[in-house]
Design an enzyme around this catalytic site. Structure first.
Site: not given
Length: 303
Positions: A103, A130, A133, A222, A262, A290
């Site tokens: 990440r 991402h 996600q 988001d 998310c 997830r």
């Protein structure tokens, strides 16, 4: 599939296969059963950016498959590519572990990790992409609509890494994505062109949130202030005025519309508390998925 860096690099068959495997493993998990296919294997989890969902979901997924996750904090390595080159980190870790999850800030980091590592590399988030996600989001949509093809997602807000990954997913999986952003925050033209190359007309850009949600099955938003952008908070609050996903905006959409975010959500900024807690919200289904998508991804890449 050797690595998982971006949805744009995967075939439709690979993506649909991962979704099917996710649903299968989720059913197994809900039944209290485990698939210990990664017994004796280890995953290094590299973090430049902290995260509640990413760390816990990957750690639980790896453990549930019988493997061992190792959390590597930023200070443990002095910053990826700072104290020592990414190519050295990749080659050293390849001697110790069976997979690497990263990440990071720069997308180049995961590309270089994959280039030099002899084990699978998973992009758990970069500033550009991402993919975990977005695929968990698609899994959630399938569960609620029992289909992918023909679903319309209205993405309201910053044309960021999540919007980009959803655009690629739309192009690969037969969905439509309508992005509504204020001037200067649109999804970049190169990503639009890539997605529309996969499926012409699947992604469009507007500057009117109400027009974007008019035919939406899903309204997605988001944060307006991603990690590393905190000094822009007040500037962005002003520039995103009118783009909050609130009750008035949801009323402009079809009654069956589902609300997605998310997380983490800044309630009162990009989304209201009322909408987050409404019956239309499937935000926490996303968060749970997830875990289930990443379990399937780890099984695919490391078993």
């Amino acid at each position: 599939m050797e690595d998982f860096l971006a949805i744009s690099e995967c075939s439709t068959d690979e993506l649909t296969g991962l979704l099917e495997e996710s649903r299968s493993l989720k059913a197994l998990y809900k039944a209290g059963q485990r698939d210990l296919c990664l017994a004796g294997k280890t995953l290094a989890m590299l973090f430049e950016k902290p995260s509640l969902r990413t760390r816990i979901s990957f750690q639980v997924a790896m453990t549930d498959l019988g493997g061992s996750p190792i959390y590597v904090k930023p200070e443990d390595i002095g910053g990826i590519g700072k104290r020592e080159p990414v190519k050295d980190i990749a080659r050293v870790l390849s001697r110790y572990v069976h997979g690497i999850m990263a990440r990071t800030f720069e997308h180049r980091t995961v590309i270089d990790l994959a280039k030099y590592a002899d084990v699978p590399v998973i992009n758990a988030l970069t500033d550009w992409s991402h993919p975990c996600q977005a695929m968990a989001d698609v899994l959630t949509i399938v569960e609620h609509f029992d289909r992918i093809e023909g679903i319309t997602i209205a993405y309201i807000g910053d044309g960021n890494n999540v919007a980009r990954s959803l655009a690629f997913a739309a192009g690969k999986l037969g969905m439509k994505l309508v992005v509504a952003s204020p001037p200067g925050y649109e999804l970049d033209s190169a990503s639009m062109e890539t997605a529309n190359h996969f499926a012409p007309g699947c992604v469009t850009q507007l500057d009117d949130p109400r027009a974007a949600v008019a035919d939406a099955d899903v309204i997605y938003t988001d944060t307006w202030v991603s990690m590393g952008q905190e000094d822009e908070k007040e500037k962005r609050r002003k520039e995103f005025a009118g783009f909050e996903v609130n009750a008035d905006l949801v009323a402009a959409a079809p009654k069956h519309v589902k609300i997605m975010h998310c997380l983490p959500a800044y309630r009162g900024f990009e989304i209201s508390d009322e909408v987050t807690e409404s019956p239309n919200s499937i935000v926490f289904d996303q968060a749970e998925n997830r875990l289930h998508f990443q379990r399937a991804l780890l099984r695919k890449l490391m078993s």
